[in-house]
Design an enzyme around this catalytic site. Structure first.
Site, PDB file in Angstrom:
ATOM      1  N   LYS A   1       8.554   6.435   9.071  1.00 25.77           N
ATOM      2  CA  LYS A   1       7.283   5.713   9.161  1.00 25.77           C
ATOM      3  C   LYS A   1       6.372   5.894   7.949  1.00 25.77           C
ATOM      4  O   LYS A   1       5.884   4.925   7.382  1.00 25.77           O
ATOM      5  CB  LYS A   1       6.521   6.117  10.415  1.00 25.77           C
ATOM      6  CG  LYS A   1       7.412   6.049  11.618  1.00 25.77           C
ATOM      7  CD  LYS A   1       6.889   5.446  12.813  1.00 25.77           C
ATOM      8  CE  LYS A   1       8.031   5.224  13.787  1.00 25.77           C
ATOM      9  NZ  LYS A   1       9.223   6.097  13.646  1.00 25.77           N
TER      10      LYS A   1
ATOM     11  N   LYS B   1     -14.578   4.610 -25.068  1.00 20.77           N
ATOM     12  CA  LYS B   1     -13.358   4.257 -24.340  1.00 20.77           C
ATOM     13  C   LYS B   1     -13.556   3.260 -23.207  1.00 20.77           C
ATOM     14  O   LYS B   1     -14.511   3.331 -22.449  1.00 20.77           O
ATOM     15  CB  LYS B   1     -12.750   5.531 -23.729  1.00 20.77           C
ATOM     16  CG  LYS B   1     -12.252   6.497 -24.758  1.00 20.77           C
ATOM     17  CD  LYS B   1     -10.885   6.118 -25.265  1.00 20.77           C
ATOM     18  CE  LYS B   1      -9.839   6.699 -24.339  1.00 20.77           C
ATOM     19  NZ  LYS B   1      -8.503   6.444 -24.862  1.00 20.77           N
TER      20      LYS B   1
ATOM     21  N   HIS C   1      13.664  -4.998 -28.348  1.00 19.38           N
ATOM     22  CA  HIS C   1      13.564  -3.601 -28.825  1.00 19.38           C
ATOM     23  C   HIS C   1      12.142  -3.261 -29.285  1.00 19.38           C
ATOM     24  O   HIS C   1      11.951  -2.377 -30.117  1.00 19.38           O
ATOM     25  CB  HIS C   1      14.546  -3.329 -29.983  1.00 19.38           C
ATOM     26  CG  HIS C   1      15.918  -3.875 -29.733  1.00 19.38           C
ATOM     27  ND1 HIS C   1      16.911  -3.156 -29.124  1.00 19.38           N
ATOM     28  CD2 HIS C   1      16.446  -5.104 -29.995  1.00 19.38           C
ATOM     29  CE1 HIS C   1      18.008  -3.912 -29.027  1.00 19.38           C
ATOM     30  NE2 HIS C   1      17.749  -5.097 -29.544  1.00 19.38           N
TER      31      HIS C   1
HETATM   32  N1  ARG Z   1       8.332   8.876  17.756  1.00 24.62           N
HETATM   33  C1  ARG Z   1       9.723   8.564  17.796  1.00 24.62           C
HETATM   34  C2  ARG Z   1      10.164   7.892  16.494  1.00 24.62           C
HETATM   35  O1  ARG Z   1       9.348   7.573  15.743  1.00 24.62           O
HETATM   36  C3  ARG Z   1      10.001   7.662  18.947  1.00 24.62           C
HETATM   37  C4  ARG Z   1      11.357   7.769  19.504  1.00 24.62           C
HETATM   38  C5  ARG Z   1      11.568   9.104  20.042  1.00 24.62           C
HETATM   39  N2  ARG Z   1      12.718   9.171  20.840  1.00 24.62           N
HETATM   40  C6  ARG Z   1      13.149  10.352  21.291  1.00 24.62           C
HETATM   41  N3  ARG Z   1      14.137  10.340  22.063  1.00 24.62           N
HETATM   42  N4  ARG Z   1      12.599  11.470  20.911  1.00 24.62           N
HETATM   43  O2  ARG Z   1      11.315   7.689  16.220  1.00 24.62           O
END
Ligand code: ARG
Length: 464
Positions: A331, A289, A162
């Protein structure tokens, strides 16, 4: 090339008008997925080799594909490759260039394959390499922590619950708590890797393919440990990316906890440590600082990685089988998770080695807050009292000591005896910080001998 040409080139005559420039930008991923190029080429080489072995393409076509892909790899490496937004993603960019370089052979590469199984393969290949890099960084961080723990096995600081002083602990022991956390993070990464390391190729768009592909051959070439066994699942699920990001988020949470402690310890109110100047910055207005920017940023970036985890989980939840373009959104969160985690681990492995420990300040703090009250209770238990009674007696003694403005160890023997007659001259050994530490000889306890045993275990585990 007009936008219309782009459409007829990428897919077919079916389209009667080009996409608008805004749609092109909105749907393109080449700006970020180009970093998958190495995996994309590796996957294509393996696929082409198998196509040739299965006599689905000729040896000449195979040779042309290999030559073209090698050329492309060289060009990308040298920064000579011209990425085109109109070609949407890394896959179409590389394939179009291949066809430009080697002609029809390039067009045959996509036999029995779809970008759906291609992208899933690329991400898995790429992530597998990153997991290995992260594993190495986790090893380096653990080693760095063990190196600092060793000379600090006997250094005492207050252990908190704590954030109130609880019991004295060894600073080395405290650091080894983080070694345990990072060791589990490494285990988790190794476990995630098993499920990342399976081959989607052969699933094609979603249903598999009518060409007699040899999936095992491609898996062996690419070092995959197995095949994705359902084509719909292979192209559509990103659970491997989600569980990786979950493991990464947890690892960042561990770094964040360590960061929080470093920040507290470095503050003037604690004064337990100092960080090397190279990890701190000053203020533009307050000349005195020195701010612990690196741990603060690590704490902040943890929120970002946790956010990526939420993004990926949410990305998946409403998708019907099989592939949907939603998955292209996997991604950026995944890439940023990898970048953030790797940078953070790398910097912490260095930063930890630069911690300046201030043992006097730590010990002074441990003397405040009656850190050895439990030891007095344990002492009475050894004299035959039940623990609950001992606990109550010590509470009275602490109350008295607070009134006197003294630590328990500073009370004269007579005063201590007035709380229970079984208290004798040996009580002061039990009340000392070092006595308290030494008494905790249980496996995993904070006694310096135990800490050293753990250090030896970690060293053996982390060797090599
Ligand atoms: N750029 C796409 C992705 O990152 C690749 C696959 C795309 N496939 C499609 N049928 N549009 O997922």
């Amino acid at each position: 090339m007009s936008q219309f040409d782009r459409k007829t080139e990428a897919w077919s005559a079916l389209f009667s008008e080009p996409v608008s420039e805004l749609v092109q930008r909105y749907t393109a991923s080449v700006g970020f997925d180009r970093r998958l190029w190495r995996a994309d080429i590796e996957g294509s080489l393996a696929h082409a080799e198998m196509l040739a072995a299965q006599r689905l393409i000729t040896a000449e076509d195979h040779a042309a594909i290999v030559r073209g892909l090698r050329q492309i790899a060289e060009d990308i490496e040298a920064g000579r490759f011209e990425w085109k937004l109109a070609l949407e993603d890394v896959h179409l960019n590389i394939e179009a260039r291949l066809t430009a370089l080697v002609g029809d052979a390039g067009k045959r590469l996509h036999t029995g394959r779809s970008r759906n199984d291609q992208v899933a393969t690329d991400v898995r290949l790429w992530l597998r390499g990153e997991i290995d890099a992260i594993g190495a960084l986790l090893l380096a961080l653990q080693r760095a922590l063990v190196e600092v723990a060793e000379p600090n096995a006997e250094v005492i600081l207050p252990g908190f619950t704590h954030l109130q002083v609880a019991q004295p602990v060894s600073f080395g022991h405290h650091l080894l708590a983080y070694v345990e956390m990072f060791a589990r993070d490494a285990e988790r990464m190794a476990d995630v890797r098993k499920r990342v390391n399976r081959l989607p190729l052969g699933a094609a768009a979603l249903a598999g393919t009518s060409y007699p592909l040899d999936r095992d051959r491609v898996a062996a070439t690419l070092g995959f440990e197995g095949l994705c066994q359902n084509s719909l699942d292979a192209v559509s699920d990103r659970d491997f990316a989600i569980e990786f990001t979950a493991a990464a988020a947890l690892c960042m949470v561990h770094v964040s906890r360590l960061s929080e402690e470093l920040i507290l310890w470095m503050s003037q109110s604690f004064g337990f440590i100092d960080l090397a100047d190279r990890y701190c910055t000053g203020s533009s207005i307050m000349p005195q600082k020195r701010n612990p920017d690196v741990p603060e940023l690590a704490r902040g970036k943890t929120g970002r990685v946790v956010g990526h985890l939420m993004a990926l989980v949410t990305l998946m939840k409403g998708q019907p089988l099989a592939y949907n373009k939603d998955n292209q959104e996997d991604k950026e969160p995944l890439f940023d998770t990898v970048d953030t985690l790797k940078d953070t681990l790398r910097i912490f492995a260095e930063l930890v080695g630069g911690i300046v420990v201030k043992p006097e300040a730590m010990e002074r703090a441990a003397r405040k807050g009656y850190a050895t009250a439990t030891d007095l209770a344990d002492y009475l238990v050894k004299k035959g009292l039940p623990f609950r009674d001992a606990h109550e007696i010590v509470a009275h003694a602490v109350k008295h000591a607070i009134g006197q403005g003294l630590d328990l160890a500073e009370l004269p023997l007579d005063a201590l005896r007035s709380f229970h007659p079984s208290i004798e001259a040996d009580v002061h050994a039990a009340l000392s910080l070092r006595g308290s530490l030494d008494a905790r000889q249980v496996v995993g306890g904070t006694a310096p001998a135990q800490v050293r045993a753990q250090i030896a275990r970690h060293r053996a585990r982390l060797a090599g």
